[in-house]
Design a protein around this motif. Structure first.
Motif, PDB file in Angstrom:
ATOM      1  N   LYS A 119       0.834  -1.196   0.000  1.00  0.00           N
ATOM      2  CA  LYS A 119       0.000   0.000   0.000  1.00  0.00           C
ATOM      3  C   LYS A 119       0.875   1.255   0.000  1.00  0.00           C
ATOM      4  O   LYS A 119       1.840   1.356   0.749  1.00  0.00           O
ATOM      5  N   GLY A 120       0.533   2.171  -0.898  1.00  0.00           N
ATOM      6  CA  GLY A 120       1.251   3.435  -0.951  1.00  0.00           C
ATOM      7  C   GLY A 120       2.377   3.502  -1.960  1.00  0.00           C
ATOM      8  O   GLY A 120       2.996   4.562  -2.123  1.00  0.00           O
ATOM      9  N   ASN A 121       2.647   2.387  -2.675  1.00  0.00           N
ATOM     10  CA  ASN A 121       3.746   2.437  -3.646  1.00  0.00           C
ATOM     11  C   ASN A 121       3.290   2.816  -5.057  1.00  0.00           C
ATOM     12  O   ASN A 121       4.060   2.768  -6.018  1.00  0.00           O
ATOM     13  N   GLY A 122       2.010   3.181  -5.188  1.00  0.00           N
ATOM     14  CA  GLY A 122       1.518   3.686  -6.467  1.00  0.00           C
ATOM     15  C   GLY A 122       1.008   2.644  -7.428  1.00  0.00           C
ATOM     16  O   GLY A 122       0.552   2.978  -8.533  1.00  0.00           O
ATOM     17  N   ILE A 123       1.067   1.386  -7.076  1.00  0.00           N
ATOM     18  CA  ILE A 123       0.590   0.322  -7.967  1.00  0.00           C
ATOM     19  C   ILE A 123      -0.830  -0.061  -7.571  1.00  0.00           C
ATOM     20  O   ILE A 123      -1.074  -0.538  -6.460  1.00  0.00           O
ATOM     21  N   THR A 124      -1.765   0.133  -8.493  1.00  0.00           N
ATOM     22  CA  THR A 124      -3.160  -0.229  -8.231  1.00  0.00           C
ATOM     23  C   THR A 124      -3.781  -1.037  -9.366  1.00  0.00           C
ATOM     24  O   THR A 124      -4.758  -1.744  -9.162  1.00  0.00           O
ATOM     25  N   LYS A 125      -3.205  -0.930 -10.574  1.00  0.00           N
ATOM     26  CA  LYS A 125      -3.750  -1.644 -11.738  1.00  0.00           C
ATOM     27  C   LYS A 125      -2.609  -2.263 -12.539  1.00  0.00           C
ATOM     28  O   LYS A 125      -1.437  -1.951 -12.328  1.00  0.00           O
ATOM     29  N   ALA A 126      -2.969  -3.159 -13.456  1.00  0.00           N
ATOM     30  CA  ALA A 126      -1.979  -3.914 -14.219  1.00  0.00           C
ATOM     31  C   ALA A 126      -0.960  -3.024 -14.926  1.00  0.00           C
ATOM     32  O   ALA A 126       0.243  -3.307 -14.906  1.00  0.00           O
ATOM     33  N   ALA A 127      -1.410  -1.947 -15.540  1.00  0.00           N
ATOM     34  CA  ALA A 127      -0.503  -1.064 -16.289  1.00  0.00           C
ATOM     35  C   ALA A 127       0.599  -0.480 -15.403  1.00  0.00           C
ATOM     36  O   ALA A 127       1.694  -0.171 -15.883  1.00  0.00           O
ATOM     37  N   ASP A 128       0.333  -0.365 -14.096  1.00  0.00           N
ATOM     38  CA  ASP A 128       1.319   0.203 -13.174  1.00  0.00           C
ATOM     39  C   ASP A 128       2.504  -0.730 -12.931  1.00  0.00           C
ATOM     40  O   ASP A 128       3.518  -0.317 -12.363  1.00  0.00           O
ATOM     41  N   LEU A 129       2.378  -1.987 -13.354  1.00  0.00           N
ATOM     42  CA  LEU A 129       3.432  -2.968 -13.087  1.00  0.00           C
ATOM     43  C   LEU A 129       4.599  -2.877 -14.070  1.00  0.00           C
ATOM     44  O   LEU A 129       5.676  -3.412 -13.801  1.00  0.00           O
ATOM     45  N   LYS A 130       4.395  -2.229 -15.202  1.00  0.00           N
ATOM     46  CA  LYS A 130       5.459  -2.151 -16.210  1.00  0.00           C
ATOM     47  C   LYS A 130       6.715  -1.499 -15.628  1.00  0.00           C
ATOM     48  O   LYS A 130       6.648  -0.433 -15.011  1.00  0.00           O
ATOM     49  N   GLY A 131       7.844  -2.184 -15.819  1.00  0.00           N
ATOM     50  CA  GLY A 131       9.121  -1.676 -15.331  1.00  0.00           C
ATOM     51  C   GLY A 131       9.368  -1.914 -13.850  1.00  0.00           C
ATOM     52  O   GLY A 131      10.399  -1.500 -13.309  1.00  0.00           O
ATOM     53  N   LYS A 132       8.440  -2.607 -13.172  1.00  0.00           N
ATOM     54  CA  LYS A 132       8.561  -2.833 -11.735  1.00  0.00           C
ATOM     55  C   LYS A 132       9.173  -4.195 -11.418  1.00  0.00           C
ATOM     56  O   LYS A 132       9.212  -5.103 -12.246  1.00  0.00           O
ATOM     57  N   LYS A 133       9.633  -4.345 -10.176  1.00  0.00           N
ATOM     58  CA  LYS A 133      10.164  -5.614  -9.688  1.00  0.00           C
ATOM     59  C   LYS A 133       9.029  -6.437  -9.083  1.00  0.00           C
ATOM     60  O   LYS A 133       8.259  -5.924  -8.275  1.00  0.00           O
ATOM     61  N   ALA A 134       8.951  -7.681  -9.485  1.00  0.00           N
ATOM     62  CA  ALA A 134       7.901  -8.565  -8.972  1.00  0.00           C
ATOM     63  C   ALA A 134       8.498  -9.899  -8.556  1.00  0.00           C
ATOM     64  O   ALA A 134       9.592 -10.269  -8.996  1.00  0.00           O
ATOM     65  N   MET A 135       7.761 -10.624  -7.718  1.00  0.00           N
ATOM     66  CA  MET A 135       8.230 -11.924  -7.240  1.00  0.00           C
ATOM     67  C   MET A 135       7.113 -12.953  -7.398  1.00  0.00           C
ATOM     68  O   MET A 135       5.940 -12.664  -7.146  1.00  0.00           O
ATOM     69  N   SER A 136       7.496 -14.155  -7.829  1.00  0.00           N
ATOM     70  CA  SER A 136       6.536 -15.238  -8.030  1.00  0.00           C
ATOM     71  C   SER A 136       7.156 -16.544  -7.542  1.00  0.00           C
ATOM     72  O   SER A 136       8.264 -16.553  -7.000  1.00  0.00           O
ATOM     73  N   ARG A 137       6.445 -17.633  -7.747  1.00  0.00           N
ATOM     74  CA  ARG A 137       7.034 -18.945  -7.548  1.00  0.00           C
ATOM     75  C   ARG A 137       7.638 -19.381  -8.882  1.00  0.00           C
ATOM     76  O   ARG A 137       7.882 -18.582  -9.768  1.00  0.00           O
ATOM     77  N   ASP A 138       7.833 -20.673  -9.041  1.00  0.00           N
ATOM     78  CA  ASP A 138       8.482 -21.231 -10.228  1.00  0.00           C
ATOM     79  C   ASP A 138       7.691 -20.915 -11.502  1.00  0.00           C
ATOM     80  O   ASP A 138       6.500 -21.221 -11.597  1.00  0.00           O
TER      81      ASP A 138
END
Length: 292
Positions: A119-138
């Motif tokens: 919360k508060g990092n500015g990401i609320t919708k899919a388009a906001d994820l471009k260029g961002k760091k993300a983490m997933s499983r395999d």
């Protein structure tokens, strides 16, 4: 004639003794340990005990990490396999395991993926994820913690491999904690993960934003993606068909009141659900075995 019959019976007896699937040897139940080995033992140990009692044959629980799970599918190191739907599809396509039942959670036999951000990092919708760091499983077989989200984003023109900087975690708890700590901008987890961790006192839901959040009247967990079949229990093709039938019958008899259900917070199992929609997602993303 008597001598021939004696030799035949002797050889047959030896074969029975050497084949644990015909005699009463130990069956190995491999389980996707999505939250770590200890949690898998807590959740699914009672299922192994239940099956042992129902089929009259000892069943040993074998928690599997992603790496060990791939090997188990390839080499059939276990006899029955409880895995997410993507792994079940892979195991079936390789001709090594046959789905015999779909897990029925407390809220049905389907689940989805969740995309979370702090919360508060500015990401609320899919388009906001471009260029961002993300983490997933395999990225090869994680259903609710990679493939569901990757396909959801693909349909919105976002390629997780090109538009995001993606890293992988060993378990889903780590993904949630990494997002909360600001180590990554977003994380991919399955439905119910956040709610479980809040119940355990590890997090507060209010610390997170759910990207593309969807709410349902008949499904209590927050989600970002479409719904897909729950986990499958599959039997190795080397297991005798009569024994496989006994295992399936035992699974379909499980009720919400069964000890195994209570330990795993499920309602039992149902007949195998179609995976055609999931296969479409896997083929679109070129997930093995659809990567050629």
């Amino acid at each position: 004639m008597k001598k021939t019959l004696f030799v035949f019976l002797t050889v047959f007896s030896l074969l029975v003794c050497l084949n644990p699937l015909i005699a009463y040897g130990e069956l190995k139940l491999g389980v996707n340990a999505k939250r770590g080995e200890l949690k898998a033992m807590e959740e699914w140990g009672e299922l192994a005990n239940y099956l042992s009692s129902e089929i009259g044959q000892p069943v040993k629980l074998v928690p599997l990490s992603m790496d060990n799970l791939a090997s188990a599918i390839e080499n059939r190191n276990v006899d029955i396999l409880l895995v997410n739907p993507v792994q079940a599809v892979i195991a079936k396509e390789k001709g090594t395991f046959i789905p015999i039942a779909t897990l029925k959670g407390k809220y049905g036999s389907q689940f989805a993926g969740v995309i979370i951000a702090k919360k508060g990092n500015g990401i609320t919708k899919a388009a906001d994820l471009k260029g961002k760091k993300a983490m997933s499983r395999d990225s090869k077989s994680a259903a609710g913690a990679y493939i569901f989200q990757a396909y959801h984003l693909h349909k919105q023109g976002i390629d997780v491999n090109k538009d995001l900087s993606l890293t992988e975690a060993k378990k889903q708890d780590d993904i949630v904690l990494a997002v909360r700590a600001g180590i990554v901008d977003a994380g991919f987890v399955r439905t119910g993960q956040l709610e479980s961790m809040e119940k355990e006192g590890k997090i507060k839901m209010d610390d997170f934003v759910i990207v593309d959040q969807k709410k349902d009247s008949d499904f209590p967990f927050i989600r970002s993606t479409a719904m897909y079949p729950e986990w499958f229990l599959s039997a190795s093709s080397k297991v005798d068909s009569k024994l496989t039938a006994k295992i399936k019958t035992a699974l379909l008899k499980i009720t919400p009141e069964t000890k195994a259900s209570k330990a795993a917070s499920i309602n039992g199992f149902v007949e195998p659900i179609s995976t055609e929609g999931l296969k479409t997602a896997m083929k679109t993303l070129k997930i093995a075995p659809y990567n050629k």
